[in-house]
Design an enzyme around this catalytic site. Structure first.
Site, PDB file in Angstrom:
ATOM      1  CD  GLU A 257     -40.736  52.828  -6.551  1.00 20.58           C
ATOM      2  OE1 GLU A 257     -40.157  53.862  -6.155  1.00 20.58           O
ATOM      3  OE2 GLU A 257     -41.964  52.675  -6.500  1.00 20.58           O
ATOM      4  CB  CYS A 296     -38.325  56.491  -6.100  1.00 24.17           C
ATOM      5  SG  CYS A 296     -40.111  56.535  -6.381  1.00 24.17           S
TER       6      CYS A 296
END
Length: 517
Positions: A257, A296
């Protein structure tokens, strides 16, 4: 000298042999603890987790492993208040922001405990129904999912020291795979404390959960073909992991990620003053300020019709002007600090880059701090940038500033807005705001290919939607392209990463006994 936090490997607590890297209070600047992994016997640590921890976990059924997760939940709930104290001191977050990390972690563990209980007392999972391999149903093929016989290495980011561990560990442990976590160094204290509490409570088999604080040097070298590695962080480090021999030559399974330029899109029907318009404004401000924008999944690009641009700038700016920034211990403070002065410098550098192609619509970067010294604290107020020519503002679609920064962008029509959203080159999440259900549905489908999650907010879900940036364990967390190409959570789909699929070809009688032993 402050305490050197020990690592837990090989079934015991071990301190590194070096002086350690200091962890700081990002508001007060005081040293809190030190971390170090120098001198650890990494081959022995990974071997113990793989052989001892893995064997013990695989000996349990899914229902029994779900019971382990439930036991972890009880341990973490018992020590919950101490985790908030650590988060305030080491992450600089206000209580509500700490809850996203700490309570989100506990909630996720609880969900996987419930889902695992429903899997029952089996040791393997059937994948679909058996199919005939010939004309008669006497020899069939049954696909099966079995736990990988390796270790799960987590190399985590600094922004979610609690949730970042447990959202990965919950499906791994439920799958029967032992975990070694390397937390982000600057906020490693909370991860280490949670692991310590769980280990000391004795609720997991020896070797099932390990923590290594400090440098990640040498960790990837220990990975063997049946191990897996999950990384959260920068695209640059993600590329290094993908090129490592463990992945490139030994075919270690990897989940990454990385960077994500998430967007929020206001549909043309959501004019100023409508509920949908107000919902976008509220969500943008929340995403810019929760954890000081260090998520994020935070909104980085705000896409609005050109005719709404000025009204949106004013509405968002008005709410941002009411955000107090400073010491999270002060009850009047709504937004705390970034995690470190280094991160503050990175945000300022990123802002400088974006400002070359944008206009500053709201500048909170120089606002007075509450109970904090600007020469010491890693605090910065929210900054809203803008670009009416969204196509020409290339940097906005390429540079992620990991802090309380977002850019308002004008679009000509819905096709243009969709094209701008896709310019993120793969994102974790986008959110849509409007009242036209048909237009929302069509736009969601058009955006799904480049987004791991499409969060649709209409007035009828104003009080019930879970938030643009909140990652719920029921939904996929990950995204294609720039976002890393990974996939986490999504309910029991998360178990796929920790299992190996095999086709067993046999008689119906043999297939009937699969997974029971």
């Amino acid at each position: 000298m402050t305490e050197l936090l020990p690592n837990h490997v090989g079934g015991r607590w071990q301190s590194g042999s070096g002086a350690g890297v200091p962890l700081f209070d990002p508001v007060l600047g005081t040293e809190l603890a030190r971390v170090d992994a120098t001198g650890l016997d990494l081959p022995a640590a990974f071997g113990f987790a793989r052989d001892v921890g893995g064997a013990a976990l695989r000996a349990l059924s899914y229902r029994q492993r779900a019971g382990l997760l439930a036991a972890i939940v009880k341990v973490l709930q018992t020590h919950r208040d101490s985790y908030y104290e650590i988060a305030t001191a080491n992450s600089g977050t206000v209580k509500n922001d700490s809850a996203v990390d700490i309570d989100g972690a506990i909630f996720t563990l609880g969900q996987y405990a419930k889902w695992g209980e429903a899997l029952g007392d089996v040791h393997a999972l059937r994948d679909g129904d058996a199919v005939k391999l010939g004309k008669e149903p006497v020899f069939l093929s049954q696909h099966l999912q079995v736990p990988t016989r390796g270790v799960a290495l987590f190399i985590n980011a600094f922004n979610f020291p609690a949730w970042g561990l447990w959202e990965k560990a919950a499906p791994a442990l439920l799958s029967g795979v032992p975990v070694i976590v390397k937390p982000g160094t600057s906020t490693a204290w909370l991860t280490q404390r949670m692991v310590r509490d769980v280990v000391d409570a004795g609720v997991l088999p020896a070797g099932a959960l390990s923590v290594i604080c400090g440098s990640s040097n040498g960790l990837m070298d220990q990975l063997q073909p049946f191990d897996v590695v999950s990384f959260t962080g920068s695209a640059e480090t993600g590329a290094l992991i993908r090129s490592h021999a463990a992945v490139a030559q030994r075919s270690v399974r990897v989940n990454i990620e990385a960077d994500s330029l998430n967007s929020a899109l206001l549909l043309p029907d959501a004019t100023p003053g409508t509920d949908a318009f107000n919902l976008l404004v509220r969500e943008v401000v929340r995403e810019m300020t929760v954890k000081s924008g260090q998520k994020c999944t935070a909104i980085r690009r705000i896409l609005v019709p050109a005719g709404v641009y000025d009204a949106a700038a004013e509405a968002i700016g008005a709410k941002l002007r009411g955000v107090t920034v400073g010491n999270p211990r002060n009850e009047s403070v709504r937004m705390g600090s970034l995690v470190s002065r280094a991160q503050l410098n990175a945000v300022r550098e990123g802002l400088s880059t974006l400002q070359r192609q944008t206009t500053v619509l709201h500048d909170g970067s120089a606002q007075a701090l509450v109970d904090a010294d600007p020469a010491i604290a890693a605090c910065i107020g929210p900054v809203l940038l803008g670009a009416k020519d969204a196509d020409a503002a290339d940097s906005v679609h390429d540079v992620e500033v990991f802090g309380p920064v977002a850019t308002l962008l004008a679009y000509r029509d819905l096709d243009h807005a969709i094209a701008l959203a896709h310019r993120g080159q793969g994102s974790l999440v986008t959110s849509l705001y409007g009242s036209d259900d048909t237009a929302l549905a069509r736009t969601a489908v058009q955006l799904a290919a480049s987004h791991g999650r499409v969060h649709v907010v209409s007035p009828d879900v104003a009080q019930t939607h879970t938030g643009h940036g909140n990652v719920m364990p029921m939904s996929l967390h990950g995204g294609p392209g720039r976002a890393g190409g990974g996939a986490e959570l999504g309910g029991l789909r998360a178990l796929d990463f920790y299992h190996r699929r095999s086709a067993v070809q046999a008689s119906p009688a043999v297939l009937a006994g699969l997974g029971l032993g």
